[in-house]
Design an enzyme around this catalytic site. Structure first.
Site, PDB file in Angstrom:
ATOM      1  N   TRP A   1     -29.031 -10.465  77.819  1.00  0.00           N
ATOM      2  CA  TRP A   1     -27.644 -10.958  77.903  1.00  0.00           C
ATOM      3  C   TRP A   1     -26.828  -9.711  78.193  1.00  0.00           C
ATOM      4  CZ3 TRP A   1     -22.842 -10.525  75.457  1.00  0.00           C
ATOM      5  CH2 TRP A   1     -21.958 -11.601  75.620  1.00  0.00           C
TER       6      TRP A   1
ATOM      7  N   ASN B   1     -32.951  -5.032  72.065  1.00  0.00           N
ATOM      8  CA  ASN B   1     -31.798  -5.898  71.789  1.00  0.00           C
ATOM      9  C   ASN B   1     -30.839  -5.075  70.945  1.00  0.00           C
ATOM     10  OD1 ASN B   1     -29.977  -7.798  70.868  1.00  0.00           O
ATOM     11  ND2 ASN B   1     -31.424  -8.828  69.509  1.00  0.00           N
ATOM     12  N   GLY B   2     -29.603  -4.947  71.414  1.00  0.00           N
ATOM     13  CA  GLY B   2     -28.623  -4.148  70.666  1.00  0.00           C
ATOM     14  C   GLY B   2     -27.833  -3.274  71.626  1.00  0.00           C
TER      15      GLY B   2
ATOM     16  N   LYS C   1     -26.192 -17.710  71.379  1.00  0.00           N
ATOM     17  CA  LYS C   1     -26.276 -18.385  70.085  1.00  0.00           C
ATOM     18  C   LYS C   1     -26.007 -17.406  68.957  1.00  0.00           C
ATOM     19  CE  LYS C   1     -27.419 -21.827  67.366  1.00  0.00           C
ATOM     20  NZ  LYS C   1     -26.340 -22.816  67.235  1.00  0.00           N
TER      21      LYS C   1
ATOM     22  N   GLU D   1     -16.919 -24.802  74.969  1.00  0.00           N
ATOM     23  CA  GLU D   1     -18.246 -24.185  75.016  1.00  0.00           C
ATOM     24  C   GLU D   1     -19.178 -24.870  75.991  1.00  0.00           C
ATOM     25  OE1 GLU D   1     -19.464 -22.213  70.775  1.00  0.00           O
ATOM     26  OE2 GLU D   1     -19.321 -24.365  70.785  1.00  0.00           O
TER      27      GLU D   1
ATOM     28  N   GLU E   1     -12.328 -27.083  65.812  1.00  0.00           N
ATOM     29  CA  GLU E   1     -13.758 -27.162  66.109  1.00  0.00           C
ATOM     30  C   GLU E   1     -14.022 -28.076  67.320  1.00  0.00           C
ATOM     31  OE1 GLU E   1     -16.293 -25.593  65.601  1.00  0.00           O
ATOM     32  OE2 GLU E   1     -17.999 -26.927  65.851  1.00  0.00           O
TER      33      GLU E   1
ATOM     34  N   CYS F   1     -29.629 -11.004  73.646  1.00  0.00           N
ATOM     35  CA  CYS F   1     -30.987 -10.636  74.045  1.00  0.00           C
ATOM     36  C   CYS F   1     -32.014 -11.116  73.025  1.00  0.00           C
ATOM     37  CB  CYS F   1     -31.115  -9.126  74.140  1.00  0.00           C
ATOM     38  SG  CYS F   1     -29.897  -8.365  75.193  1.00  0.00           S
TER      39      CYS F   1
ATOM     40  N   HIS G   1       7.151 -26.007  69.306  1.00  0.00           N
ATOM     41  CA  HIS G   1       7.449 -24.578  69.409  1.00  0.00           C
ATOM     42  C   HIS G   1       6.768 -23.944  70.614  1.00  0.00           C
ATOM     43  CE1 HIS G   1       9.426 -25.035  65.603  1.00  0.00           C
ATOM     44  NE2 HIS G   1       8.334 -25.585  65.098  1.00  0.00           N
TER      45      HIS G   1
ATOM     46  N   ARG H   1     -30.774 -18.447  72.789  1.00  0.00           N
ATOM     47  CA  ARG H   1     -29.898 -17.378  72.307  1.00  0.00           C
ATOM     48  C   ARG H   1     -28.889 -16.957  73.376  1.00  0.00           C
ATOM     49  NH1 ARG H   1     -32.198 -14.454  67.965  1.00  0.00           N
ATOM     50  NH2 ARG H   1     -31.298 -12.516  68.704  1.00  0.00           N
TER      51      ARG H   1
ATOM     52  N   LYS I   1     -15.905 -26.933  70.795  1.00  0.00           N
ATOM     53  CA  LYS I   1     -17.088 -27.620  71.345  1.00  0.00           C
ATOM     54  C   LYS I   1     -16.853 -27.953  72.821  1.00  0.00           C
ATOM     55  CE  LYS I   1     -19.624 -26.974  69.095  1.00  0.00           C
ATOM     56  NZ  LYS I   1     -19.307 -26.145  68.031  1.00  0.00           N
TER      57      LYS I   1
END
Ligand code: G6P
Length: 608
Positions: free
Chosen positions: A75, A101-102, A603, A488, A481, A2, A504, A27, A485
């Site tokens: 969000w 926000n929270g 974000k 995402e 990484e 948010c 394995h 965000r 990417k």
């Protein structure tokens, strides 16, 4: 996550709030809304989906007159993303509106109490209790109502409040969620981060947890949790407007990939003096390092993967045991931490809730905390004993690129710095390492240049439904990484494995046409990785190799190859990740994905 904004001044608030919300889009959000005070009333509009929907509903703000107001991008955490659950939320008497926000952890108890007192609820959110509490406590003094309300809340909040009875006044409160105040001339603002403000003012006040601010067009007053006025410093933001805009690129992500040489230069150059690494604000003595029996690195997402690479480098150079821990796990793991532990917390935003909690946990057990962080004044920066800023500039795309590579650079510098102090390496060797670090911006530029035609590969591989990334040692970190990417922004199944682990289990999934991206840049283990490439080829896989410039052997097995420049092997992750950043970008572009704002992602993950 948010985002919130607030404005009070002498021009129409709605267009400014919409602009601010657009800057916070990165965000991550799924609905948005704004509320303004006008002629003794609050007018409110909210909608699910993108901010353009909101702009359409209110003619870009023209249909919602009023000189002060609040805005929100949501969000979803409690309640599905729909119009009703979107913020702002209104009190039953229509006098108050809030954005939040929270997460309010005790909202169920508060909701029951309010229901029993006759308040009615419209939404499924935890947030709505706040606005009803304000109504309940309001006896003509908004400051008092706000304070009484915050005393009842458990959890995290950055909160903005307006009241129809004091139309030019905003209240903003902070508790464990990001919130800053923007100080203008004849107008004042609040927002979740500076990107929403820098078009209007670069003068900001960073609120501490428990503090709240009263904003009017001509003044800002900050109070502590007991309502006592406190003097706060006004800080000048160094980021410029241009840095937070696309500058001709189609996406922020591509712009930020291309900015990496410059960002790395800004991170590295000021810290190199006479061939040594020097950090501006702190000094670790040989004595302190001798007393350190363990280094723990903690972070989330890409920052965690930077930490994975950091482990290899610090252990190699300093011979101090390092473990890299996911912050979301570390915080609940009853960690073995003492005053002989150095904790390195890594975070681009500096507001990641799990990283903050893990830092607090380790600090309470005596660890000395060093933060590697990009955002000045962020919670992670404030909590740490020492901060090393990454100086990457604003990073807007949700998927981090320059944030990640600048974190790597700081870890390399920190490892070299510690190695020099502990004496594990000769000063000559340290000087060589420093030189290699100084080459990183150029190495990254070379990696960009070598992979300019990645668009074609992106097209070729865009129809894959799954990908495996394999590598050994720090190549494995590159894979972690690279796979993140790809997931995402392209939404493809992309999994990274240490190449030696293939046998394995994962090899059971390798079959005809399965794409395997094999990082084979770490020369010492090149032959071992080649053996793994042969194993997957023998089972029908298609292989895209990542290799050092000039390596021809890779062509004996790989179908395609992306090259990176030869660097100090320990520091190669920074350049080797570049082709993978570009590949995921072009795969996502080919598939029409929303590259800068991928679905479901945020974000800055300010809640647990
Ligand atoms: C979110 C982002 C990731 C990021 C992670 C950690 O999950 O989507 O890209 O790596 O948070 O963020 P931080 O700001 O702490 O580096």
């Amino acid at each position: 996550m948010c985002g919130i904004v607030g404005f009070t001044g002498r021009q129409n608030a709605a267009p400014i709030l919409l602009e601010g919300l657009k800057k916070l889009e990165y965000r991550g959000y799924d609905s948005a809304g704004i509320a303004v005070t006008n002629e003794g009333k609050i007018s409110l509009v909210k909608t699910s989906g993108k901010i353009v929907n909101l702009c359409e509903k209110i003619d870009n703000g023209a249909a919602l007159p009023g000189f002060s107001g609040i805005g929100h991008t949501r969000w979803a955490t409690h309640g599905v993303p729909n119009d009703i659950n979107a913020h702002p939320h209104l009190s039953n008497d229509g006098k108050f509106a809030i954005v939040h926000n929270g997460i309010i952890e005790n909202y169920i108890v508060l909701r029951e109490e309010l229901l029993s007192k006759g308040y009615t609820f419209e939404s499924d959110t935890d947030t709505e209790v706040i606005v009803h509490l304000i109504e309940m406590y309001y006896k003509g003094n908004l400051k008092e109502a706000v304070m009484k309300t915050s005393a009842r809340l458990e959890g995290s909040y950055a909160l903005g409040v307006i009241c129809s009875e004091c139309p030019d006044t905003l209240y903003a409160m902070k508790q464990a969620s990001p919130l800053i105040i923007g100080v203008g001339v004849g107008e004042n603002f609040f927002a979740s981060d500076v990107t929403a403000l820098i078009n209007y003012t670069k003068n900001v006040i960073y609120l501490e947890d428990g503090e709240f601010a009263e904003l009017r067009p001509d003044d800002v007053t900050v109070y502590d949790c007991r309502g006592r006025k406190i003097d706060k410093e006004i800080t000048r933001v160094v980021w410029d407007v241009e840095a937070a805009e696309k500058g001709g690129y189609e996406h922020f992500m591509l712009k930020e990939i291309m900015e990496q040489p410059r960002a790395l230069k800004a991170t590295i150059e000021p810290r190199i003096k006479d061939g040594h690494v020097v950090f501006e604000d702190f000094e670790l003595t040989a004595e302190e390092l001798k007393n350190t029996d363990r280094i723990v690195i903690t972070a989330c997402g890409s920052a965690y993967y930077a930490g994975c690479a950091g482990k290899y480098v610090i252990e190699e150079l300093c011979r101090i045991p390092v473990s890299t821990e996911l912050a979301s796990e570390l915080r609940y793991s009853n960690p073995i931490i003492s005053d002989r532990t150095i904790l390195i917390a890594i975070s681009q935003s500096g507001e990641t809730a799990d990283t903050i909690a893990a830092m607090k946990e380790c600090k309470a057990r005596g660890a000395k905390v060093i933060a590697i962080v990009n955002v000045v004044g962020s919670t992670v920066a404030k909590l740490a004993d020492h901060v090393i800023y990454t100086w990457a500039g604003p990073e807007i795309a949700v998927a981090t690129t320059k944030g990640y590579t600048t974190q790597l650079a700081v870890l390399y510098m920190l490892a070299t710095y510690m190695a020099e102090r502990t004496g594990t390496l000769s000063s000559e060797k340290c000087r060589e390492l420093v030189q290699d670090i100084c080459h990183i911006p150029g190495d990254i530029q070379r990696a960009i240049d070598l992979n300019a035609d990645t668009r074609e590969l992106g097209r070729k591989y865009s129809k894959c439904t799954s990908m495996f990334f394999i590598g050994r040692n720090i190549d494995y970190c590159v894979c972690l990484e690279g796979a993140l990417k790809m997931k995402e922004i392209s939404y493809l199944r992309a999994e990274a494995y240490a190449a030696g682990e293939l046998k394995h289990g994962p090899i059971a999934l390798i079959g005809d046409g399965q794409l395997v991206i094999a990082a084979a840049c770490y020369e010492e283990l090149f032959d071992k990785t080649m053996s793994n490439i042969k194993e997957v080829k023998a089972r029908g896989a298609e292989v895209l190799g990542i290799a050092l410039e000039g390596n021809r052997k890779i062509f004996t097995e790989a179908d395609d190859v992306m090259f990176v420049p030869k660097t100090n092997p320990l520091f190669n992750t920074a350049a080797a990740v570049v082709p993978l950043q570009l590949l995921s970008y072009y795969v996502a572009k080919e598939n029409g994905c929303d590259i800068d704002k991928p679905k479901n992602l945020a974000k800055s993950v300010t809640v647990e």
